[in-house]
Design a protein around this motif. Structure first.
Motif, mmCIF file in Angstrom:
data_model
loop_
_atom_site.group_PDB
_atom_site.id
_atom_site.type_symbol
_atom_site.label_atom_id
_atom_site.label_comp_id
_atom_site.label_asym_id
_atom_site.label_seq_id
_atom_site.Cartn_x
_atom_site.Cartn_y
_atom_site.Cartn_z
ATOM 1 N N SER A 1 124.833 17.663 -34.732
ATOM 2 C CA SER A 1 125.118 19.057 -35.003
ATOM 3 C C SER A 1 124.748 19.906 -33.811
ATOM 4 O O SER A 1 124.139 19.443 -32.862
ATOM 5 C CB SER A 1 124.299 19.518 -36.216
ATOM 6 O OG SER A 1 122.962 19.655 -35.815
ATOM 7 N N ARG B 1 136.124 19.092 -40.100
ATOM 8 C CA ARG B 1 134.815 19.651 -40.428
ATOM 9 C C ARG B 1 134.018 18.701 -41.299
ATOM 10 O O ARG B 1 132.840 18.877 -41.503
ATOM 11 C CB ARG B 1 134.990 20.990 -41.142
ATOM 12 C CG ARG B 1 135.679 20.912 -42.493
ATOM 13 C CD ARG B 1 135.918 22.292 -43.020
ATOM 14 N NE ARG B 1 136.548 22.259 -44.328
ATOM 15 C CZ ARG B 1 136.956 23.336 -44.957
ATOM 16 N NH1 ARG B 1 136.813 24.513 -44.410
ATOM 17 N NH2 ARG B 1 137.513 23.259 -46.141
ATOM 18 N N PRO C 1 131.072 21.300 -29.380
ATOM 19 C CA PRO C 1 130.559 21.697 -30.698
ATOM 20 C C PRO C 1 129.050 21.878 -30.749
ATOM 21 O O PRO C 1 128.555 22.798 -31.388
ATOM 22 C CB PRO C 1 131.014 20.541 -31.607
ATOM 23 C CG PRO C 1 132.243 20.005 -30.944
ATOM 24 C CD PRO C 1 132.001 20.152 -29.468
ATOM 25 N N ARG D 1 133.417 25.893 -36.774
ATOM 26 C CA ARG D 1 133.383 24.528 -37.302
ATOM 27 C C ARG D 1 134.389 24.336 -38.431
ATOM 28 O O ARG D 1 135.010 23.274 -38.569
ATOM 29 C CB ARG D 1 131.970 24.207 -37.790
ATOM 30 C CG ARG D 1 131.784 22.793 -38.307
ATOM 31 C CD ARG D 1 130.344 22.543 -38.686
ATOM 32 N NE ARG D 1 129.505 22.597 -37.511
ATOM 33 C CZ ARG D 1 129.285 21.568 -36.700
ATOM 34 N NH1 ARG D 1 129.870 20.424 -36.925
ATOM 35 N NH2 ARG D 1 128.494 21.688 -35.661
ATOM 36 N N SER E 1 124.914 18.438 -39.259
ATOM 37 C CA SER E 1 125.824 19.561 -39.086
ATOM 38 C C SER E 1 125.571 20.601 -40.142
ATOM 39 O O SER E 1 124.893 20.357 -41.123
ATOM 40 C CB SER E 1 127.262 19.071 -39.190
ATOM 41 O OG SER E 1 127.544 18.787 -40.536
ATOM 42 N N ALA F 1 132.423 19.462 -35.558
ATOM 43 C CA ALA F 1 133.708 19.956 -36.001
ATOM 44 C C ALA F 1 134.865 19.119 -35.518
ATOM 45 O O ALA F 1 135.944 19.218 -36.030
ATOM 46 C CB ALA F 1 133.896 21.402 -35.532
#
Length: 474
Positions: free
Chosen positions: A438, A431, A133, A338, A444, A451
Motif C-alpha cells: 500500500s 482496486r 501507487p 485508487r 492497501s 491500485a
C-alpha cells in the motif's frame, strides 16, 4: 529535518514536480476569489445580497465544469484540458476587471468559476498517471501543501495590491495564470494512458476486462459514490469556517481582524504540519481507517466553537478541525485515485471535485439559514452530528471494501491483473487485485493491493496488467 525533507520529496518523477510548480504558480496568483465579495461591495458599491449571488454563480460555474472537465480529461487528455482551463481563466479574470453592468459581472463570475475549476480533475488525474501507487498519498499531500502555501501568499499580497486598485488584482491573476499555462505547455508531457489492442485470445480477454468508462459507470460505482457523499459532508462542515465562523464571531462582538487572526491558524498549521503529518500517514498500516477519526476531529472541532468566547478559544477550535483536514485530504484523494479505473480517472476525479463544488454552494445557504432561524450554537451542534455520521460512514465504507475484496479473492476475481468482476458497476477490478504494498508500506486502503497490477506510469511500465502505456513517461 533535512532527512525528513529528503524523504518527503524523493522518488517522485520530474514531470510531477513541474505539475506541482504549475499548481504553486496558479495559487500564488489566486487573487480574485478571496476578495470578490469585498470588490463588489466596497469598490463597486453593490449590496451584500448581490455579492452573495455573484459568489454563488462563481461556485455554480465550478460545479458545472467539474464533471465536464473530467470527461474532457479522459477524452482529449490532461494537457489540453489544463491549457484550455488556464487560458480561459486568464481571459475571463481579465474581463471581470473591466465589465461594469451587474448582469455582465454575474455572468463573467460564472465563467471565471467554471474556467478556474476545470483544471482540478486534470491535475489530479495526471498525478495518478505519473506517480507510483505507493507514493500517491505523499504526492497529493505535497500538492495540497503547495495549494495552501500559494493561497497564504496570494491572500496577503492581494490585500496590498487592492490598495492600489482592484484592476491590478484582476490583471495580476490573469498574468500568473498565463504563466502557469506556459509551464504546462513547455514542461509537461501528456500522461493519459491509451488503450492498446494486444494480439491473441489472452490480449482480447485483457482488453475486455476493463470496459469503456462513462459517467454512468461512475454513478453506478457504489463504493466510489459513497466516498463522494462522505466528501460532500466533510467539505460542507469545513466550509463553515469561511461562512458560519465569521458570522458567529461578529455576533459575539469580535472584529473582522479577529476573525482573520483566528482563521490564519488554518493556513499556518497546514503549511507547517502537512509534510510531517504525511510521514505519519505513510507509516500507518491502514491509512483509510484514519478517515473516520478525521471526520470526528472536523465535526467536533466545529462543535467546540459553541463554547468559544474569545479569539484564543476560536483559534483553538480552528486547530482541532484543521488537523482533521490535514489528515483527511491526502488520504481521501489517494483513495479516489485508487478506486478510479485507468481509463476513467478524469471522470472519477471530476465527480469527486463536484462534491467540493456542491459543498461550496450548499454550505453558505445552510449555515446562514440555521444561524438566522436557530442560532450559531445549533449550527455548531449540527456540525458535530454531521461529523459523527461521516465517521460512521467511513467506517462502514472501509469494512465494505475489505469484504468486497475477500469475496473477490474467494471466487477468483481480482487476481492482480486488473480484471476483477467490478460488482456490476463496470469498473475494473484493479482496486481489488491481490499482492503488492500500500502507499503506507502495509496493506492497501481497501485492505489489499495497490491500485494497479503493474509498475507506475512514471517508470514507463504498463499500469493495468500490461494493456496500457502512458503517452509520455514522466
Amino acid at each position: 529535518m533535512r532527512q525528513a525533507a529528503r524523504e518527503s520529496v524523493s522518488g517522485l518523477p520530474r514531470a510531477y514536480w513541474w505539475l506541482w510548480t504549475s499548481t504553486l504558480v496558479n495559487r500564488l496568483g489566486g487573487f480574485v476569489a478571496p476578495f470578490l465579495a469585498m470588490y463588489l461591495t466596497v469598490d463597486r458599491g453593490y449590496s451584500a445580497s448581490y455579492a452573495g449571488l455573484a459568489g454563488a454563480l462563481y461556485g455554480l460555474g465550478g460545479a458545472v465544469s467539474a464533471v465536464g472537465a473530467g470527461v474532457m480529461t479522459d477524452r482529449l487528455g490532461r494537457r489540453p484540458t489544463l491549457l484550455v482551463s488556464q487560458s480561459a481563466t486568464a481571459v475571463s479574470v481579465a474581463v471581470l476587471g473591466f465589465v461594469q453592468h451587474p448582469v455582465a459581472i454575474a455572468a463573467v463570475a460564472f465563467l471565471v468559476g467554471m474556467a478556474s475549476n476545470g483544471s482540478r480533475p486534470a491535475v489530479q488525474a495526471m498525478m495518478a498517471d505519473l506517480v507510483a501507487p505507493e507514493d500517491r498519498i505523499r504526492a497529493f499531500s505535497l500538492n495540497y501543501w503547495a495549494v495552501n502555501l500559494g493561497f497564504a501568499f496570494s491572500a496577503t499580497v492581494a490585500g496590498l495590491i487592492a490598495e492600489h486598485g482592484y484592476l491590478a488584482l484582476f490583471l495580476g491573476e490573469a498574468i500568473m495564470t498565463l504563466l502557469c499555462a506556459v509551464v504546462v505547455f513547455v514542461k509537461l508531457p501528456e500522461s493519459r494512458p491509451v488503450r492498446e489492442e494486444p494480439a491473441g485470445a489472452a490480449g482480447a480477454a485483457a482488453a475486455a476486462a476493463e470496459p469503456e468508462v462513462g459517467l454512468g459507470t461512475v454513478l453506478r460505482d457504489r463504493g466510489f459514490m459513497a466516498v463522494v457523499a462522505l466528501s460532500f459532508l466533510v467539505a460542507t462542515i469545513i466550509q463553515q469556517g469561511f461562512v458560519g465562523l465569521p458570522v458567529a464571531m461578529g455576533a459575539s462582538g469580535l472584529s473582522s481582524s479577529d476573525f482573520g487572526l483566528a482563521i490564519a491558524v488554518n493556513g499556518v498549521l497546514i503549511v507547517a504540519l502537512q509534510i510531517p503529518v504525511t510521514r505519519f500517514i505513510e507509516r500507518h498500516r491502514e491509512p483509510t481507517r484514519l478517515l473516520a477519526v478525521t471526520a470526528l476531529l472536523i465535526g467536533y472541532g466545529f462543535g467546540l466553537t459553541a463554547f468559544a468566547g474569545s479569539v484564543a478559544v476560536y483559534a483553538l477550535t480552528v486547530c482541532v478541525w484543521t488537523i482533521g483536514e490535514i489528515i483527511n485530504t491526502p488520504i481521501q484523494m489517494g483513495l479516489v485515485a485508487r478506486l478510479s479505473p485507468t481509463h476513467g480517472r478524469g471522470r472519477y476525479q471530476g465527480v469527486y471535485v463536484l462534491s467540493w463544488s456542491l459543498a461550496a454552494l450548499v454550505a453558505p445557504l445552510a449555515g446562514g439559514a440555521v444561524i438566522d432561524h436557530f442560532g450559531a450554537d445549533v449550527l455548531w451542534a449540527a456540525c458535530a452530528v454531521v461529523g459523527t455520521l461521516a465517521a460512521v460512514g467511513y467506517g462502514a465504507l472501509v469494512r465494505a471494501v475489505a469484504a468486497e475484496e475477500r469475496d473477490g479473492d474467494g471466487d477468483g476475481a481480482g487476481d492482480g491483473d486488473g480484471a476483477g468482476d467490478g460488482e456490476g458497476d463496470g469498473v475494473a477490478g484493479d482496486r481489488l487485485g491481490s499482492g503488492g504494498a500500500s502507499p503506507s508500506g502495509g496493506a492497501s486502503p481497501s485492505g489489499g493491493a495497490p491500485a494497479s497490477g503493474g509498475a507506475s506510469p512514471s517508470g514507463g511500465a504498463p499500469e493495468a496488467g500490461g494493456t496500457d502505456r502512458p503517452v509520455a513517461a514522466g
